[in-house]
Design an enzyme around this catalytic site. Sequence first.
Site, mmCIF file in Angstrom:
data_model
loop_
_atom_site.group_PDB
_atom_site.id
_atom_site.type_symbol
_atom_site.label_atom_id
_atom_site.label_comp_id
_atom_site.label_asym_id
_atom_site.label_seq_id
_atom_site.Cartn_x
_atom_site.Cartn_y
_atom_site.Cartn_z
ATOM 1 N N LYS A 241 -35.051 9.604 22.588
ATOM 2 C CA LYS A 241 -36.098 8.697 22.531
ATOM 3 C C LYS A 241 -36.188 8.213 21.112
ATOM 4 O O LYS A 241 -35.992 9.026 20.098
ATOM 5 C CB LYS A 241 -37.516 9.327 22.834
ATOM 6 C CG LYS A 241 -38.393 8.509 23.318
ATOM 7 C CD LYS A 241 -38.217 7.879 24.860
ATOM 8 C CE LYS A 241 -39.289 7.233 25.535
ATOM 9 N NZ LYS A 241 -39.159 7.233 26.771
ATOM 10 N N GLY B 183 -48.603 -2.678 33.111
ATOM 11 C CA GLY B 183 -47.455 -3.062 32.377
ATOM 12 C C GLY B 183 -46.427 -2.981 33.617
ATOM 13 O O GLY B 183 -46.720 -3.219 34.751
ATOM 14 N N ASN B 184 -45.121 -3.104 32.904
ATOM 15 C CA ASN B 184 -43.885 -3.041 33.756
ATOM 16 C C ASN B 184 -43.885 -2.272 35.099
ATOM 17 O O ASN B 184 -43.861 -2.550 36.167
ATOM 18 C CB ASN B 184 -42.770 -3.096 32.931
ATOM 19 C CG ASN B 184 -41.287 -3.146 34.023
ATOM 20 O OD1 ASN B 184 -41.299 -2.100 34.493
ATOM 21 N ND2 ASN B 184 -40.711 -4.305 33.800
ATOM 22 N N GLY C 138 -52.982 1.373 34.477
ATOM 23 C CA GLY C 138 -51.923 0.675 33.637
ATOM 24 C C GLY C 138 -51.272 -0.426 34.338
ATOM 25 O O GLY C 138 -50.665 0.232 35.508
HETATM 26 N N1 GLU Z 1 -38.142 4.600 28.754
HETATM 27 C C1 GLU Z 1 -37.811 4.866 30.218
HETATM 28 C C2 GLU Z 1 -38.245 6.259 30.468
HETATM 29 O O1 GLU Z 1 -38.950 6.710 29.866
HETATM 30 C C3 GLU Z 1 -36.269 4.355 30.461
HETATM 31 C C4 GLU Z 1 -35.205 4.872 29.887
HETATM 32 C C5 GLU Z 1 -33.948 4.589 30.161
HETATM 33 O O2 GLU Z 1 -33.552 3.520 30.857
HETATM 34 O O3 GLU Z 1 -32.858 5.258 29.171
HETATM 35 O O4 GLU Z 1 -37.816 6.712 31.447
#
Ligand code: GLU
Length: 421
Positions: free
Chosen positions: A110, A225-226, A223
Amino acid sequence: MSESQNAAINPFETALKQLDEAAKLINLDKGLHEVLAHPKRVLTVSLPVKMDNGEIKVFTGYRSQHNDARGPYKGGIRYHPQVTIDEVKALSMWMTWKCAIADIPYGGGKGGIICNPKEMSVGELERLTRRYAYAIADIIGPRTDIPAPDVYTGGREMAWIMDTYSALKGNYVQPEIITGKPLAVGGSLGRNEATGRGLSFTVREAAKKLKVNMKNTTVAVQGFGNAGQFASQLVEELGATVIAASDSQGGVYNKNGINVASLRKHKEKTRAVGGFSGTKSITNEELLELDCTILIPAALENQITAKNAGNIKAKIVAEAANGPTTPEADDVLYKNKILVIPDVLANGGGVTVSYFEWLQNLRRDYWTEDEVNQRLDKNVTKAFLDVYETHEKYGVNMRKASTVLAVNRVVEAIKIRGLWP
Ligand code: GLU
């Protein structure tokens, strides 16, 4: 989203607690437990950016690589004023579990930058993003660590990162370095909707297990958002009635139902859900405690805590956000017979279609939207049933079951590979 109020709860401590509980259940070897309690690498970078007023501002960014026993590190990049190193570490651990539960060949990573994108111009954001890509370029790669979007980042930022990385590393286009890209530069059909779509599949499966008819369900979404928007739209398509939705400024409620497509248009125009016609305004806290069948926390961490868990009336909590429920709250919800579909399962559709995007990029061969959605359904349904079976086998809540399933899969890979050097 009650951020300051709950900022004291450290997400990494939450993640460690969840790992401890799973380790106890499966009698995990102490050494392996220790391995999983530490990300393999955490990089902190300082990012000097020329702002529009001519001044140089230095931002701080992170990339945490938790575990790569099952495949390259994978996970999004978040832009938010409240990003901390511990939050990024927690999110990277959750990505390891998420990819293992989805049974896709990735580990967990992350990234995050402490910034407020709402107060920055597009030019400033582009310079910040390219600087970050440059700063982490040596530890990411199409076979080592593949970033993606997360809170307040999207296709635009992914395209800048791909462009910067490609220019730096051989100067040829490398779409497989990052996922969540716009279609024009190698994105996948269905990726935008994937988190919400995957979540709707898990809700459908949970409703079957609880013998609840989706047509008789009401939904509240914290929320918009997307993930929150697509999750609302897709549960609505399954027959549910969305009765409340919110964003960081507050929420709207109508007990007879809100048309999700119209609310999305309103949000696009005014940048907020507030003031949507035919609705009453409510706070984010009130939304969580509404009388509804399905609650979808789709904002940030630590929204359902020991303080409000006892007031949650939903039968199913489907976590679109990462880490919205604290371990103490989990115990209260379980006692109250509320089925929590944990983040690492409920929002795994996003990274699953990221995996599909990466496969398409590596082969330069693109799939139809139907193919993406069908494969997503198959994958998410299998993940749900695997976790549900573990939950019944161990007699524990779905979060513990998810962590147990994930830890077992990751540990098996670590053991088979062995330690070297
Ligand atoms: N940020 C998204 C998650 O928390 C997607 C991560 C990704 O596609 O690598 O799962």
